[in-house]
Design a protein around this motif. Structure first.
Motif, PDB file in Angstrom:
ATOM      1  N   THR A  93       3.228   5.048   2.701  1.00 22.84           N
ATOM      2  CA  THR A  93       2.176   4.076   3.006  1.00 22.84           C
ATOM      3  C   THR A  93       0.812   4.754   3.045  1.00 22.84           C
ATOM      4  O   THR A  93       0.632   5.766   3.714  1.00 22.84           O
ATOM      5  CB  THR A  93       2.445   3.392   4.361  1.00 22.84           C
TER       6      THR A  93
ATOM      7  N   ALA B  60       0.822  -1.215   0.000  1.00 24.13           N
ATOM      8  CA  ALA B  60       0.000   0.000   0.000  1.00 24.13           C
ATOM      9  C   ALA B  60       0.856   1.264   0.000  1.00 24.13           C
ATOM     10  O   ALA B  60       0.720   2.134   0.852  1.00 24.13           O
ATOM     11  CB  ALA B  60      -0.944  -0.008   1.197  1.00 24.13           C
TER      12      ALA B  60
ATOM     13  N   GLN C  82      -5.573  -0.327   2.741  1.00 21.06           N
ATOM     14  CA  GLN C  82      -4.353  -0.916   2.191  1.00 21.06           C
ATOM     15  C   GLN C  82      -4.660  -1.932   1.098  1.00 21.06           C
ATOM     16  O   GLN C  82      -3.966  -1.979   0.080  1.00 21.06           O
ATOM     17  CB  GLN C  82      -3.514  -1.533   3.312  1.00 21.06           C
TER      18      GLN C  82
END
Length: 135
Positions: free
Chosen positions: A43, A36, A52
């Motif tokens: 992130t 992700a 994610q």
């Protein structure tokens, strides 16, 4: 299209994916496990499994497009999930649904989910790799 997906009679039908993928194409595309991260390596959705999963699927879509492929060409997905337990399935499916809405397709090739202790970093909850077949 080089991929035909099926749920054979006698096997359980799973709404998230098909049990069988038959490939007739001649060019194999292997997509490295996507986590992700956005294009800058940041992130997305720290601590949020659904966010994610969504980002991973979108990243796979980007990688497939580079190869001239799409999720329609994917023969198999492998998903690695940190500290997986069955009660996390709704969050996983929410992430897939959100990515599907953005991609305009519901990725449903055979899928193997693997619970793991850790991935590339402590903030990474999921990683998705793909194998596609194109003509």
């Amino acid at each position: 299209m080089a991929i035909t997906l099926a749920n054979p009679e006698g096997l359980a039908e799973v709404g998230l994916y098909r049990q069988v993928s038959v490939a007739t194409g001649s060019k194999l595309v292997f997509i490295a496990g996507q986590v992700a991260w956005d294009a800058d390596g940041v992130t997305v959705g720290e601590g949020d499994l659904a966010a994610q999963v969504e980002q991973c699927y979108l990243n796979v879509g980007t990688a497939l497009a580079e190869a001239g492929a799409s999720f329609d060409d994917v023969a198999k997905l492998t998903v690695y999930l940190v500290d997986w337990t069955p009660d996390k399935m709704p969050l996983f499916m929410e992430g897939v649904a959100r990515a599907s809405a953005k991609l305009g397709v519901t990725p449903a090739p055979p899928l193997t989910g693997v619970g793991v202790a850790a991935l590339a970093g402590p903030d990474i909850l999921v990683e998705v790799e793909a194998t596609a077949i194109i003509d």
